[in-house]
Design a protein around this motif. Structure first.
Motif, PDB file in Angstrom:
ATOM      1  N   ASP A 140      -4.856  19.799   1.906  1.00  0.00           N
ATOM      2  CA  ASP A 140      -5.215  19.112   3.140  1.00  0.00           C
ATOM      3  C   ASP A 140      -5.775  17.729   2.822  1.00  0.00           C
ATOM      4  OD1 ASP A 140      -7.425  18.441   5.317  1.00  0.00           O
ATOM      5  OD2 ASP A 140      -6.015  19.838   6.247  1.00  0.00           O
ATOM      6  N   HIS A 167       8.491  18.734   5.909  1.00  0.00           N
ATOM      7  CA  HIS A 167       8.172  20.161   6.004  1.00  0.00           C
ATOM      8  C   HIS A 167       6.769  20.422   6.541  1.00  0.00           C
ATOM      9  CE1 HIS A 167      11.796  21.121   3.670  1.00  0.00           C
ATOM     10  NE2 HIS A 167      11.464  20.116   2.885  1.00  0.00           N
ATOM     11  N   ASP A 199       5.548  20.609   9.393  1.00  0.00           N
ATOM     12  CA  ASP A 199       5.445  21.509  10.544  1.00  0.00           C
ATOM     13  C   ASP A 199       5.854  22.939  10.195  1.00  0.00           C
ATOM     14  OD1 ASP A 199       8.099  20.936  10.157  1.00  0.00           O
ATOM     15  OD2 ASP A 199       8.587  20.659  12.275  1.00  0.00           O
ATOM     16  N   GLU A 200       6.130  23.197   8.917  1.00  0.00           N
ATOM     17  CA  GLU A 200       6.487  24.535   8.465  1.00  0.00           C
ATOM     18  C   GLU A 200       5.282  25.178   7.778  1.00  0.00           C
ATOM     19  OE1 GLU A 200       9.887  24.247   5.899  1.00  0.00           O
ATOM     20  OE2 GLU A 200      10.845  22.741   7.175  1.00  0.00           O
ATOM     21  N   PRO A 201       5.091  26.477   7.925  1.00  0.00           N
ATOM     22  CA  PRO A 201       3.970  27.141   7.252  1.00  0.00           C
ATOM     23  C   PRO A 201       4.253  27.362   5.777  1.00  0.00           C
ATOM     24  CG  PRO A 201       5.290  28.757   8.415  1.00  0.00           C
ATOM     25  CD  PRO A 201       5.881  27.411   8.754  1.00  0.00           C
ATOM     26  N   GLY A 202       3.185  27.526   5.001  1.00  0.00           N
ATOM     27  CA  GLY A 202       3.347  28.014   3.639  1.00  0.00           C
ATOM     28  C   GLY A 202       3.231  27.003   2.527  1.00  0.00           C
ATOM     29  N   LEU A 244       0.689  24.441   2.303  1.00  0.00           N
ATOM     30  CA  LEU A 244      -0.692  24.039   2.033  1.00  0.00           C
ATOM     31  C   LEU A 244      -1.498  25.217   1.496  1.00  0.00           C
ATOM     32  CD1 LEU A 244      -1.634  21.803   5.102  1.00  0.00           C
ATOM     33  CD2 LEU A 244      -0.739  21.094   2.881  1.00  0.00           C
ATOM     34  N   SER A 286      -4.786  27.372   1.000  1.00  0.00           N
ATOM     35  CA  SER A 286      -5.978  27.637   1.799  1.00  0.00           C
ATOM     36  C   SER A 286      -7.206  27.517   0.903  1.00  0.00           C
ATOM     37  CB  SER A 286      -5.899  29.044   2.400  1.00  0.00           C
ATOM     38  OG  SER A 286      -7.071  29.354   3.103  1.00  0.00           O
ATOM     39  N   ILE A 306      -2.786  30.939  -1.976  1.00  0.00           N
ATOM     40  CA  ILE A 306      -1.496  30.708  -1.333  1.00  0.00           C
ATOM     41  C   ILE A 306      -0.566  31.878  -1.642  1.00  0.00           C
ATOM     42  CG2 ILE A 306      -0.441  29.428  -3.261  1.00  0.00           C
ATOM     43  CD1 ILE A 306       0.719  27.517  -1.032  1.00  0.00           C
TER      44      ILE A 306
END
Length: 231
Positions: free
Chosen positions: A139, A173, A175-178, A180, A182, A199
């Motif tokens: 992030d 990408h 707007d796609e999950p997975g 970044l 955490s 992750i």
């Protein structure tokens, strides 16, 4: 899946702590590898990571990417490179540092997942095939805080840093999950203790991909680990 990039070295180093004393904010990285076909944790997969140090240098590479004119040679060492095997819970864990940045790329860690190889001794992994080549990201707001408060990252012109939405690999990408990781503080009362990063990566263990990722040709390097061709 994402491009391997030009700085991979086939070191086969099986180790949990990849820092080699490299300064930086501690990062405890946990990568959970899941079988994307069975939706179950994948045991005994080899997670292979590599990334730059707090000032943007890779071990075994002749100069900081994007800044060769003012970068000293870093043509030895294996810092911030290593492999860990997943346990029964599918998790491989590393002790590393929060990555720095270099010109032209957002903050990231490179990763491969090898399947069906083995630990030939306590320090070396061998064999198998690559089922995943990718990168994980951070992030921007967290990176802003790390770079402004941690001494190891000082002395850089942060206005030159590429942010996630500007990155030519991650940008499309976002707007796609997975992608970044955490992040949570290792100590809520002391941010200098660093982060736990978690992750999950989905991998098809039967998929034997090119070991060089999307559209990459092999990077030439001498046995001592110095990259000769960074293109």
């Amino acid at each position: 899946e994402m491009t391997e990039g030009p700085y991979y070295l086939d070191t086969d180093l099986l180790r949990e702590d990849v820092t080699e004393g490299t300064p930086g904010l501690p990062l405890r990285l946990q990568v959970l590898v899941a079988d994307s076909q069975a939706c179950t944790p994948l045991t005994n997969a080899a997670v292979d990571i590599w990334h730059c140090d707090a000032q943007g240098f890779y071990s075994g590479v002749n100069a900081r990417p994007g800044s060769a004119a003012d970068a000293p040679a870093v043509d030895s060492g294996t810092f911030l490179r290593g492999i860990q095997l997943t346990g029964e819970d599918g998790v491989a864990e590393f002790t590393t540092i929060y990555p720095g940045w270099y010109s032209g790329r957002t903050v990231h860690i490179h990763m491969k997942v090898h399947i069906d190889g083995e630990a030939v001794d306590e320090d070396t992994y061998d064999g198998g095939h690559v089922s995943h080549t990718g990168q994980i990201y951070f992030d921007d707001a967290v990176s802003d805080e790390v770079y402004s408060t941690s001494e190891a990252y000082a002395g850089r012109d942060d206005s030159q840093r590429t942010r996630n939405d500007q990155d030519n690999i991650l940008g499309d990408h976002l707007d796609e999950p997975g992608f970044l990781v955490s992040l949570s503080p290792l100590d809520e009362n002391d941010p200098s203790q660093g982060f736990l990063g978690v992750i999950t990566i989905g991998v098809d263990p039967s998929d034997a991909r090119s070991p060089f990722g999307f559209g990459r040709r092999p990077v030439q390097h001498r046995q001592v680990g110095v990259v000769d061709d960074q293109t």
